[in-house]
Motif scaffolding. Sequence first.
Motif, short mmCIF file in Angstrom:
data_model
loop_
_atom_site.label_atom_id
_atom_site.label_comp_id
_atom_site.label_asym_id
_atom_site.label_seq_id
_atom_site.Cartn_x
_atom_site.Cartn_y
_atom_site.Cartn_z
N PRO A 102 0.82 -1.21 0.00
CA PRO A 102 0.00 0.00 0.00
C PRO A 102 0.86 1.26 0.00
O PRO A 102 1.96 1.26 0.54
N VAL A 103 0.33 2.34 -0.59
CA VAL A 103 1.11 3.57 -0.69
C VAL A 103 0.93 4.46 0.54
O VAL A 103 1.75 5.33 0.80
N ILE A 104 -0.15 4.25 1.28
CA ILE A 104 -0.37 4.98 2.54
C ILE A 104 -0.91 4.01 3.58
O ILE A 104 -1.85 3.25 3.30
N SER A 105 -0.31 4.01 4.76
CA SER A 105 -0.70 3.15 5.87
C SER A 105 -0.82 3.98 7.14
O SER A 105 -0.31 5.10 7.20
N PRO A 106 -1.46 3.46 8.18
CA PRO A 106 -1.58 4.21 9.44
C PRO A 106 -0.22 4.63 9.98
O PRO A 106 0.78 3.95 9.79
N LYS A 107 -0.22 5.76 10.67
CA LYS A 107 1.01 6.34 11.18
C LYS A 107 0.75 6.86 12.59
O LYS A 107 -0.17 7.66 12.81
N SER A 108 1.55 6.43 13.53
CA SER A 108 1.30 6.78 14.93
C SER A 108 1.95 8.09 15.36
O SER A 108 1.57 8.69 16.36
N SER A 109 2.94 8.56 14.59
CA SER A 109 3.71 9.73 15.03
C SER A 109 3.07 11.06 14.65
O SER A 109 3.50 12.12 15.12
N SER A 110 2.05 11.04 13.78
CA SER A 110 1.42 12.29 13.35
C SER A 110 0.50 12.81 14.44
O SER A 110 -0.52 12.18 14.75
N MET A 111 0.82 13.96 15.01
CA MET A 111 0.02 14.55 16.08
C MET A 111 -0.61 15.86 15.60
O MET A 111 -0.02 16.61 14.81
N PHE A 112 -1.79 16.13 16.11
CA PHE A 112 -2.56 17.28 15.68
C PHE A 112 -3.40 17.77 16.85
O PHE A 112 -4.02 16.97 17.56
N ASN A 113 -3.39 19.07 17.09
CA ASN A 113 -4.17 19.61 18.20
C ASN A 113 -5.62 19.80 17.76
O ASN A 113 -5.95 20.72 17.02
N CYS A 114 -6.47 18.89 18.19
CA CYS A 114 -7.87 18.90 17.78
C CYS A 114 -8.59 20.09 18.39
O CYS A 114 -8.62 20.23 19.63
N PRO A 115 -9.20 20.96 17.57
CA PRO A 115 -9.89 22.12 18.13
C PRO A 115 -11.16 21.76 18.90
O PRO A 115 -11.59 22.55 19.76
N MET A 116 -11.73 20.59 18.64
CA MET A 116 -12.93 20.17 19.36
C MET A 116 -12.59 19.61 20.74
O MET A 116 -13.29 19.86 21.72
N LEU A 117 -11.50 18.85 20.82
CA LEU A 117 -11.08 18.26 22.09
C LEU A 117 -10.10 19.13 22.85
O LEU A 117 -9.88 18.92 24.04
N ASP A 118 -9.51 20.10 22.11
CA ASP A 118 -8.50 21.00 22.68
C ASP A 118 -7.34 20.22 23.31
O ASP A 118 -6.88 20.54 24.41
N LYS A 119 -6.87 19.24 22.58
CA LYS A 119 -5.71 18.47 23.02
C LYS A 119 -5.09 17.76 21.82
O LYS A 119 -5.76 17.56 20.79
N PRO A 120 -3.82 17.36 21.91
CA PRO A 120 -3.18 16.64 20.80
C PRO A 120 -3.81 15.27 20.58
O PRO A 120 -4.16 14.56 21.52
N VAL A 121 -3.95 14.90 19.30
CA VAL A 121 -4.55 13.63 18.92
C VAL A 121 -3.67 12.98 17.86
O VAL A 121 -3.20 13.65 16.93
N ALA A 122 -3.46 11.68 18.00
CA ALA A 122 -2.80 10.90 16.93
C ALA A 122 -3.87 10.60 15.88
O ALA A 122 -4.56 9.59 15.93
N TRP A 123 -4.00 11.50 14.92
CA TRP A 123 -5.19 11.56 14.06
C TRP A 123 -5.22 10.48 12.97
O TRP A 123 -6.28 10.20 12.42
N GLU A 124 -4.08 9.85 12.64
CA GLU A 124 -4.08 8.82 11.59
C GLU A 124 -3.46 7.52 12.09
O GLU A 124 -2.88 6.76 11.33
N VAL A 125 -3.63 7.24 13.36
CA VAL A 125 -2.98 6.09 13.97
C VAL A 125 -3.71 4.78 13.71
O VAL A 125 -3.09 3.72 13.66
N ARG A 140 -6.03 0.88 4.61
CA ARG A 140 -4.85 1.42 3.91
C ARG A 140 -5.27 1.96 2.56
O ARG A 140 -6.41 1.82 2.13
N VAL A 141 -4.30 2.55 1.84
CA VAL A 141 -4.53 3.10 0.51
C VAL A 141 -3.65 2.37 -0.50
O VAL A 141 -2.44 2.21 -0.28
N GLY A 142 -4.26 1.94 -1.60
CA GLY A 142 -3.53 1.30 -2.68
C GLY A 142 -3.70 2.07 -3.98
O GLY A 142 -4.50 3.01 -4.08
#
Length: 365
Positions: free
Chosen positions: A37-60, A356-358
């Motif tokens: 697959p060309v795209i698979s889940p990734k645990s290191s990508s963090m993003f501050n969710c404006p709804m939760l107001d905290k960092p989220v591993a958004w593509e884990v 995943r993405v193929g």
Amino acid sequence: MKKLLLAGLLFWVVSSNAQVLSDWALGPFVRPQNVNPVISPKSSSMFNCPMLDKPVAWEVNDTFNPAAAVKDGKIYVLYRAEDKRGEGIGQRTSRIGLAESSDGFKMKRNERPVLFPGKDEEKEYEWFGGCEDPRVAATEDGRFVMLYTMWNNKVPRLGVAISKDLKNWTKHGPAFKQAYEGKFYNMATKSASIITRLSGKDQVIAKVKGKYWMYWGEENVYAATSEDLINWQPLVDAQGTLVKLMSPRPGYFDSQLTECGPPAIITEKGIVLLYNGKNHAAEGDKAYTPNAYCAGQALFDLNDPTKLVARLDKPFLVPSEAFEKSGQYPAGTVFIEGMAYLKNKWYLYYGCADSRVGVAVYQPE
């Protein structure tokens, strides 16, 4: 001749049980070796969710169901990514990620999502389920139109967003909100494929009879038109009922669902719609796994987008690889949503088992 024979052999190997294509259909689409697959889940990508107001591993948890577009000689893939907030399909929060590629295979991914639920005018439609299953097409003047599913864990709605750079998106809300005084506003709607055409080397949104058109729908295929690509009006009959253009067929690979795929494309033969067919567990085609998603193609009349002319009886792409049959949806899934035209090749991006993405590639002669 050797080249043609090799292409045919590759197509047979990667698409067993798939139909020999009709002269109007696109393909064969071949999975390149050692890239999927060309795209698979990734645990290191963090993003501050404006709804939760905290960092989220958004593509884990999962990365799947992608759109695709071309800009400045590169392919951009916009994919659905899920965090670990809930359990089960549709119970987590989805956000749209962005990856770019010069060759269609090696992906450079953004660390942050580009479309996501926020404290904006659309939060009532998008929280906490999120933004799902995008399809993207480009206008001649360089705008990108995304039709995606707004999911609030109650009613899925087709949403519209527009961007000039694929990174910064302006949300315009539910596509059918204004149509018929809101008649379809609270109805479940999803999966929209805008009709496009080739203009030189570019795939752009087309007009038919002076209007923009989309095919849409999950169980059946319907149509809608628009003057501005933001407000859409579903096609209805004299009684105000949605007009079904295509429906599931008992005994076939698409016996349960006929769900629209990437943007439809105008060809010399007509308008080709690539779609996702779900195989009914009891009434489907026994050659395919019960509940599996395979990819089909349908042809509509060039002058009348509502007139179904032909349809493949067998899928042109079926789940065959391990990563297409393991994940959230182990019955097997090749769920097509994104198609990009670059350097005389069609790159078809698809979700693999909702995880995943193929990619598969078709090079016209």
